[in-house]
Design a protein around this motif. Sequence first.
Motif, PDB file in Angstrom:
ATOM      1  N   CYS A 184       0.837  -1.203   0.000  1.00 35.90           N
ATOM      2  CA  CYS A 184       0.000   0.000   0.000  1.00 35.90           C
ATOM      3  C   CYS A 184       0.872   1.253   0.000  1.00 35.90           C
ATOM      4  N   LEU A 187       2.614   1.398  -3.596  1.00 42.62           N
ATOM      5  CA  LEU A 187       1.689   1.872  -4.638  1.00 42.62           C
ATOM      6  C   LEU A 187       1.491   3.386  -4.578  1.00 42.62           C
ATOM      7  N   PHE A 294       5.566  -1.324 -11.483  1.00 37.64           N
ATOM      8  CA  PHE A 294       4.246  -1.879 -11.138  1.00 37.64           C
ATOM      9  C   PHE A 294       3.257  -1.729 -12.293  1.00 37.64           C
ATOM     10  N   ALA A 295       3.256  -0.564 -12.931  1.00 35.53           N
ATOM     11  CA  ALA A 295       2.275  -0.321 -13.998  1.00 35.53           C
ATOM     12  C   ALA A 295       2.434  -1.346 -15.118  1.00 35.53           C
ATOM     13  N   ARG A 298       2.143  -5.521 -12.675  1.00 36.95           N
ATOM     14  CA  ARG A 298       1.173  -6.031 -11.697  1.00 36.95           C
ATOM     15  C   ARG A 298      -0.114  -6.475 -12.398  1.00 36.95           C
ATOM     16  N   PRO A 300      -3.644  -6.806 -10.945  1.00 36.59           N
ATOM     17  CA  PRO A 300      -4.590  -6.721  -9.808  1.00 36.59           C
ATOM     18  C   PRO A 300      -5.824  -7.592  -9.948  1.00 36.59           C
ATOM     19  N   TYR A 303      -5.626 -10.590  -7.887  1.00 39.41           N
ATOM     20  CA  TYR A 303      -5.296 -10.448  -6.461  1.00 39.41           C
ATOM     21  C   TYR A 303      -6.529 -10.302  -5.574  1.00 39.41           C
ATOM     22  N   ARG A 304      -7.726 -10.514  -6.101  1.00 37.32           N
ATOM     23  CA  ARG A 304      -8.916 -10.117  -5.371  1.00 37.32           C
ATOM     24  C   ARG A 304      -9.066 -10.853  -4.038  1.00 37.32           C
ATOM     25  N   ILE A 306      -7.033 -11.173  -1.859  1.00 32.17           N
ATOM     26  CA  ILE A 306      -6.346 -10.408  -0.801  1.00 32.17           C
ATOM     27  C   ILE A 306      -7.307  -9.484  -0.056  1.00 32.17           C
ATOM     28  N   VAL A 307      -8.312  -8.978  -0.768  1.00 33.75           N
ATOM     29  CA  VAL A 307      -9.270  -8.079  -0.102  1.00 33.75           C
ATOM     30  C   VAL A 307     -10.615  -8.744   0.160  1.00 33.75           C
TER      31      VAL A 307
ATOM     32  N   GLU B 180       1.968 -10.421  -3.663  1.00 29.28           N
ATOM     33  CA  GLU B 180       0.547 -10.679  -3.922  1.00 29.28           C
ATOM     34  C   GLU B 180       0.331 -12.139  -4.319  1.00 29.28           C
ATOM     35  N   PRO B 300      -8.237  -6.607   5.691  1.00 28.60           N
ATOM     36  CA  PRO B 300      -8.432  -6.410   4.240  1.00 28.60           C
ATOM     37  C   PRO B 300      -9.060  -5.074   3.867  1.00 28.60           C
ATOM     38  N   TYR B 303      -6.609  -2.736   2.559  1.00 28.41           N
ATOM     39  CA  TYR B 303      -5.715  -3.176   1.473  1.00 28.41           C
ATOM     40  C   TYR B 303      -6.265  -2.876   0.082  1.00 28.41           C
ATOM     41  N   ARG B 304      -7.343  -2.114  -0.018  1.00 23.21           N
ATOM     42  CA  ARG B 304      -8.046  -2.026  -1.294  1.00 23.21           C
ATOM     43  C   ARG B 304      -7.183  -1.477  -2.420  1.00 23.21           C
ATOM     44  N   ARG B 305      -6.236  -0.633  -2.050  1.00 20.51           N
ATOM     45  CA  ARG B 305      -5.344  -0.081  -3.071  1.00 20.51           C
ATOM     46  C   ARG B 305      -4.681  -1.193  -3.896  1.00 20.51           C
ATOM     47  N   ILE B 306      -4.445  -2.341  -3.268  1.00 20.78           N
ATOM     48  CA  ILE B 306      -3.745  -3.449  -3.940  1.00 20.78           C
ATOM     49  C   ILE B 306      -4.514  -3.944  -5.165  1.00 20.78           C
ATOM     50  N   VAL B 307      -5.828  -3.869  -5.098  1.00 21.11           N
ATOM     51  CA  VAL B 307      -6.619  -4.340  -6.249  1.00 21.11           C
ATOM     52  C   VAL B 307      -7.230  -3.193  -7.056  1.00 21.11           C
ATOM     53  N   GLN B 309      -5.638  -0.293  -7.980  1.00 23.33           N
ATOM     54  CA  GLN B 309      -4.727   0.407  -8.890  1.00 23.33           C
ATOM     55  C   GLN B 309      -3.627  -0.558  -9.296  1.00 23.33           C
ATOM     56  N   THR B 310      -3.040  -0.289 -10.447  1.00 23.86           N
ATOM     57  CA  THR B 310      -1.970  -1.151 -10.957  1.00 23.86           C
ATOM     58  C   THR B 310      -0.601  -0.540 -10.696  1.00 23.86           C
ATOM     59  N   GLY B 311      -0.386   0.646 -11.216  1.00 23.37           N
ATOM     60  CA  GLY B 311       0.906   1.297 -11.060  1.00 23.37           C
ATOM     61  C   GLY B 311       0.956   2.146  -9.801  1.00 23.37           C
TER      62      GLY B 311
END
Lengths: 316, 316
Positions: A184, A187, A294-295, A298, A300, A303-304, A306-307, B180, B300, B303-307, B309-311
């Motif tokens: 987090c 990112l 990352f862009a 990654r 995402p 990765y769902r 995870i949340v 991830e 969780p 952690y929402r940023r993880i899913v 956004q990508t970059g």
Amino acid sequence: MTRILTVAGAQLGPIQHADTRAATMARLIALLEQSAARGARFVVFPELAFTTFFPRWLIEDTAELDTYYEQGMPNAAVQPLFDRAKALGVGFSIGFAELTPEGRRFNTAVLVGADGAILLKYRKVHLPGSVEPRPQNRFQQLEKRYFEYGDLGFPVARGSAEWGAPVMGSLICNDRRWPEAWRCLGLQGVELVAIGYNSAAYDPNGGDAEDGARRVFHSTLAVQANAYMNATWAVSVAKAGVEDGAGLIGGSVIVSPDGLIAAQATTEGDEVIVADCDFDACQQGRGPGKIFDFAAHRRPEQYRRIVEQTGALPPA
Amino acid sequence: MTRILTVAGAQLGPIQHADTRAATMARLIALLEQSAARGARFVVFPELAFTTFFPRWLIEDTAELDTYYEQGMPNAAVQPLFDRAKALGVGFSIGFAELTPEGRRFNTAVLVGADGAILLKYRKVHLPGSVEPRPQNRFQQLEKRYFEYGDLGFPVARGSAEWGAPVMGSLICNDRRWPEAWRCLGLQGVELVAIGYNSAAYDPNGGDAEDGARRVFHSTLAVQANAYMNATWAVSVAKAGVEDGAGLIGGSVIVSPDGLIAAQATTEGDEVIVADCDFDACQQGRGPGKIFDFAAHRRPEQYRRIVEQTGALPPA
């Protein structure tokens, strides 16, 4: 423009319950001055740096419990640290128990600029331990009782232009073992993660065989790998030594974006470690086309889980 | 019930473009037999284990490209490996370039039980490199050109009761650097992660100063820390050495749920490493009330940023 900031980790030895606030403040200021004398412009202090690690005890009297918390930051008791830092032109990060005007309690850290202004406030998300005491244990871990889960997310802030305008973030103790927390920050382009911790050196109740060396290894491993995987500097600083009968690991480290140890404490007492943090070195890992661009890399949508779930759900 | 499985990592030296399929198959079978002779019941082979690492070249002729891919798994060319494993009563995991009947291409691995049945298929999610060649470079990294992103998520499967019924998963090469991916396995209770890789030992085009030792360090660091943070065994196995003019790191390792190295390769050639994997040792990290008891400690909602956004999105 060079973007190099000389950073210190100010490891604390134990703060005993019997120690006065004035004595602790004098130690913090001495560490600040040693850091500045070694060229540091930013100093990372540990978690809960003004008191003993009180969650090891069941404290049922609210008035007694309140003595461990800060109401307002800064406040009169800690103002000497803020004043000395401003006079030295040094910024810092420090952890403390926060009691809000509404009576909410958090395990908190602030990042303070060289001008004394608070850049960022973070409240610990990954609280270890339990709400209820374990009656068979002499020493508890009651962070889940004494603190609410952090409600500020994982914020970042830019340091001043004089520091090279680095993106700075904070984690507290157990957070450093959670890759979600690091990601987090990653990112948001974090370039320096300030971490403070109080980590047991052994099970004070004798129930777990892991020794201090193993626990320092885990602490260092987590910081090195997460710094590498997010291509960021990390400064991870302990309160260490035998505090009110319970051992805390040392092992404070400054880690480069390459995951290498740039500086490491060798004692379990008050000790300053220093490194020059070149923020442009983060580009080796995260620059365009690099491994941690990352862009570019990654995914995402994969990765769902995870949340969408909290605990592990093994197959039948 | 003891839940100990003796596991081997079967590191491969280089597979040159000029090597015949039969010669490669003989090497794979020899490694399988060495592993079984050392007591292993499950053997991890590298990524793309049947051919040279062809994404280092721009190959514009589809018929030529197809020679690097497997159509069906097993197929006639690889059947001798499956047959020998079944005869030995040994399971294995192996990576290969997959060409589906629909003409889709993936960087894939399968986990195969001791009975020869495929337990699990995984398609690599974190493809490094680029779609378009970089004209100035003699050696390319064209995985994004030759493969689609994996579309099977991060699946797990239970190994047989004879193995202790471990929850097993797979990652491929670059995936091991992405927390991830590990966490998606950890959230399914994974107890053994099989990993194969082909990782450059240096920039074959001379553009990057990172040497092989640094790259082995990063590979090992990522596996140790992610194994620790998910309290799982990991077997991470290289194709190593100088292959068609480009160097690949070795450094194959078996890592415990405590993040410790249980076995490590010492060469850059064909080499078997073996360790006894006690799956109950995962409980030290993940058991009820422990540091990595996910249900107790993960947050969780933070952690929402993880899913989402990508970059990386740094602040202004």
